[in-house]
Motif scaffolding. Structure first.
Motif, mmCIF file in Angstrom:
data_model
loop_
_atom_site.group_PDB
_atom_site.id
_atom_site.type_symbol
_atom_site.label_atom_id
_atom_site.label_comp_id
_atom_site.label_asym_id
_atom_site.label_seq_id
_atom_site.Cartn_x
_atom_site.Cartn_y
_atom_site.Cartn_z
ATOM 1 N N ASP A 1 8.393 -31.815 -57.486
ATOM 2 C CA ASP A 1 7.624 -30.762 -56.831
ATOM 3 C C ASP A 1 6.128 -31.041 -56.947
ATOM 4 O OD1 ASP A 1 6.788 -29.989 -59.379
ATOM 5 O OD2 ASP A 1 8.121 -28.263 -59.495
ATOM 6 N N ALA A 2 5.306 -30.080 -56.541
ATOM 7 C CA ALA A 2 3.862 -30.284 -56.505
ATOM 8 C C ALA A 2 3.268 -30.533 -57.890
ATOM 9 C CB ALA A 2 3.190 -29.084 -55.855
ATOM 10 N N LYS B 1 12.383 -28.235 -49.132
ATOM 11 C CA LYS B 1 11.040 -27.670 -48.928
ATOM 12 C C LYS B 1 10.211 -27.705 -50.215
ATOM 13 C CE LYS B 1 12.572 -24.558 -45.235
ATOM 14 N NZ LYS B 1 12.838 -23.137 -44.852
ATOM 15 N N ARG B 2 10.894 -27.623 -51.361
ATOM 16 C CA ARG B 2 10.180 -27.641 -52.644
ATOM 17 C C ARG B 2 9.648 -29.018 -52.995
ATOM 18 N NH1 ARG B 2 14.268 -26.159 -56.899
ATOM 19 N NH2 ARG B 2 12.488 -26.559 -58.279
ATOM 20 N N GLU C 1 7.610 -32.169 -53.128
ATOM 21 C CA GLU C 1 6.281 -32.624 -52.728
ATOM 22 C C GLU C 1 6.206 -34.148 -52.703
ATOM 23 O OE1 GLU C 1 2.286 -32.407 -51.517
ATOM 24 O OE2 GLU C 1 3.878 -30.886 -51.591
ATOM 25 N N HIS C 2 7.030 -34.783 -53.532
ATOM 26 C CA HIS C 2 7.028 -36.243 -53.605
ATOM 27 C C HIS C 2 8.456 -36.777 -53.521
ATOM 28 C CE1 HIS C 2 2.843 -36.049 -54.902
ATOM 29 N NE2 HIS C 2 3.195 -35.218 -55.878
ATOM 30 N N THR D 1 -0.082 -41.753 -57.317
ATOM 31 C CA THR D 1 1.046 -41.576 -56.385
ATOM 32 C C THR D 1 1.152 -42.746 -55.408
ATOM 33 O OG1 THR D 1 -0.331 -40.281 -54.878
ATOM 34 C CG2 THR D 1 0.954 -39.069 -56.534
ATOM 35 N N GLU E 1 2.909 -33.507 -41.697
ATOM 36 C CA GLU E 1 2.217 -33.382 -42.985
ATOM 37 C C GLU E 1 1.348 -34.594 -43.300
ATOM 38 O OE1 GLU E 1 6.120 -31.040 -44.826
ATOM 39 O OE2 GLU E 1 5.615 -33.097 -45.431
ATOM 40 N N ARG F 1 2.328 -37.347 -46.422
ATOM 41 C CA ARG F 1 1.947 -37.213 -47.823
ATOM 42 C C ARG F 1 3.152 -37.183 -48.763
ATOM 43 N NH1 ARG F 1 3.001 -32.036 -49.133
ATOM 44 N NH2 ARG F 1 2.970 -30.434 -47.486
ATOM 45 N N ARG F 2 4.295 -36.677 -48.290
ATOM 46 C CA ARG F 2 5.453 -36.586 -49.187
ATOM 47 C C ARG F 2 6.176 -37.917 -49.357
ATOM 48 N NH1 ARG F 2 9.342 -31.570 -48.474
ATOM 49 N NH2 ARG F 2 9.065 -31.659 -46.214
#
Length: 626
Positions: A91-92, A161-162, A164-165, A181, A231, A234-235
């Protein structure tokens, strides 16, 4: 600091364990430590792991290796990571997000490489016929990351959806080490459809002028992952670096404290484990101390060498100066393993795992396991010896075989095996030292081959990765009888070894027919690379020399250590590190082109190919039923 005080750490995260090794500047292992990791398997084709557990195992392994080696951490110049091509979801805040539909526990946030839940998604992606598929053998595997990400979107929408990576496991490791990252070119190109060469990109991609230009937005849009494009990628990665590039500011304070290393220790951009294995072996040469900066010379040599990384599964890595398109074989990938070279990647989905499955599910396994434990041997060593005995006395009864292996000492058993394989592996006709085992190279091979003349195995028990690229294929065995003795198990084991060799032969054949020019196999791995019976079968069945590098069982760790060595600027480039940090231990040469051994393998290889055709024919027949 003198050159002699330079050490590099390589971390290899495999399917069942994490290994950390400390290597000197010549690529020799000084010390290593290994910790097991768990796999959650709650349903068929669902295999999940925990990134938290994996990192904890990395920490424990590195710290223990340092402790055992008594090397001052200030002498560690760099560290590199390699791992299975598994998908990590964070996640983020960098915390795990569950990938499991069965318990939804965030602890299980890694879809393991061998997970085949996304077969349907892979088929749909393949059906698009998108131009990027040209660089995947025109067929996406469920082991790749895009089908897995798409599966998560379609089946675990809230968790999707949760996230982030979305990271390959090897990128997660460098993220933990540096908090960077940045993604490695290696897994992005090989597992996610990222295009690294300018000649692969559309004008629209080139106009982006940054690392995101490697993503083809039309592919992601067409397969149903348009949000990743919106987006700005980025993910899945907006900063990309080649393997061995120095990441961030080196080890961050937290990771340095955990690992017991200096803050700022250079961290090399990572690789998929099989690719790191290729890096760890392909530079090996018979000539010592011949470090060469001539890249053209090195690249010409690399084109002749096929890396065969044998483990739970087996990967085949073929490099070329120009792209070679091979149907059913992944790639060609640009700069995914060796900088500025194209890579074709094939594989057998289950090799070590298949051998284990065949042997451990036989009724004689408990008895042999106990016997092997008493003699401090591996079960495969016992089975190799049974084949050896039967080659001498084909009419031995199971009772006589058991009596012989119970009465003989492990040291005598090993000596007899070493004698015969020392000579047969050289393809020479020489009498062994032991007068009781007067076997010649070709004579021994022929007597062994006679044992499995009518036992044939198609080793696709976990599907076929290449060249058919069909995960739905299944294994086949022809020639079974009612015998369930130790002899029957030994023959079945030997036939499985041969089947794996024919899979390798098939790979070499299709690669060379497409334009590669492979002349020898460079093999690394644990049990496979030290199993003399397998090595002889491999060389004879494929018809080319098999090269075993020094300390081949540590080749993935060595390749990872090379990434740290390049990141530290100790070596000017990855090819130079490859040549400096690896050397040859053994070369197994095949029997002659006119030998009866070659003729036998040629015939059995025809059966191997026929078994695949037969399976397809069976499916066609049954497709007309219900």
């Amino acid at each position: 600091m003198s050159n002699d005080e330079a050490y590099f750490i390589g971390v290899d995260v495999g399917t069942g364990s994490v290994r950390a090794g400390i290597f000197n500047r010549n690529g020799l292992l000084v010390e290593y430590s290994e910790k097991t990791i768990q796999t959650q398997n709650l349903a068929e084709d669902f295999y999940e792991q925990s990134s938290q557990e994996i990192w904890e195992a990395v920490v424990l392994s590195v710290r223990e290796a340092l402790k055992l080696s008594r090397i001052d951490s200030t002498n560690v110049r760099g560290i590199g990571f390699a791992a299975t091509c598994s998908l990590v979801c964070l996640d983020a805040k960098g915390k795990p997000v569950s990938v499991s539909p069965y318990n939804n526990d965030d602890y299980w946030n890694v879809i393991l490489w061998m997970d085949h839940r996304a077969v349907e998604q892979a088929e749909r992606i393949t059906a698009t016929g998108h131009r990027v598929l040209k660089y995947f053998g025109n067929k996406i595997s469920p082991e790749n990351e895009l089908p897995k990400i798409l599966w998560l979107k379609e089946n675990l929408a809230n968790n999707f959806k949760r996230v982030e990576h979305f990271m390959d496991l090897c990128d997660f490791l460098t993220f933990q080490a540096t908090q960077s990252t940045t993604r490695s070119l290696c897994p992005l190109v090989c597992k996610s459809g990222y295009l690294a060469s300018e000649q692969q990109k559309t004008e629209q991609q080139k106009s982006r002028l940054d690392d995101t230009s490697g993503w083809d937005e039309t592919l992601l849009q067409e397969i149903g992952l348009n949000e990743l494009v919106k987006e700005g990628y980025r993910r899945i990665g907006i900063q990309v670096a080649p393997p061995g590039a120095s990441l961030g500011n080196g080890l961050c304070e937290t990771a340095a404290m955990e690992l017991g290393l200096k803050v700022g220790t250079p961290v090399g951009c990572s690789m998929v484990d099989a690719h790191a294995g290729g890096v760890g072996i392909l530079g090996a040469s018979k000539e010592q101390n011949t470090l060469c900066e001539n890249k053209e010379y090195l690249y010409e040599k690399f084109e002749e060498r096929l890396a065969m990384i044998a483990g739970t599964s087996t990967c085949f890595m073929a490099s070329s100066s120009k792209p070679v398109f091979v149907p059913g074989v992944w790639g060609p990938y640009f700069s995914a393993m060796i900088p500025n070279m194209w890579l074709s990647e094939g594989g057998e989905s289950a090799t070590g795992k298949l051998l284990e499955f065949i042997v451990t599910n036989h009724c004689q396994y408990p008895f042999l396991a106990q016997l092997a434990s008493e003699k401090n041997l591996h079960v495969y060593e016992i089975l190799n010896y049974v084949i050896f005995l039967l080659s001498k006395e084909p009419k031995m009864t199971p009772e006589q075989v058991v009596s012989r292996i119970q009465s003989i000492s492990a040291s005598v058993m090993k000596q007899q095996m070493n004698d015969v394989f020392t000579h047969s592996s050289l393809g020479e006709i020489k009498e062994t030292k032991n007068n009781d085992t007067k076997l010649c190279g070709e004579d021994f091979s022929l007597k062994c081959l006679q044992l499995t003349k009518n036992i044939h195995i198609l080793p696709y028990f976990h599907g076929n990765r290449a060249p058919y690229a069909d995960p739905t294929l299944r294994g086949m065995i022809s020639g079974l009888g009612m015998d369930n003795s130790v002899i029957a198990l030994a023959k079945l084991y030997f036939a499985t070894l041969q089947a794996l060799c024919y899979g390798a032969r098939h790979m070499v054949q299709v690669l060379n027919e497409a334009g590669h020019r492979i002349q020898m196999i460079y093999l690394c791995g644990g049990g496979m690379a030290s199993n003399e019976l397998f090595l002889e079968q491999l060389s004879d069945s494929v018809g080319c020399p098999v090269v075993i590098p020094v300390q081949s069982q540590y080749s993935v760790m060595r390749g990872a250590a090379m990434l740290g060595a390049v990141a530290s600027s100790y070596f000017s480039s990855l090819p130079v590190a490859m040549e400096a940090m690896s050397s040859v231990q053994q070369i197994i040469y095949p029997k002659g082109q006119e030998s009866l051994v070659k003729r036998h393998h040629d015939h059995k290889f025809q059966v191997f190919l026929r078994m695949y055709s037969d399976q397809i024919a069976y499916r066609n027949i049954m497709g007309q039923s219900l």
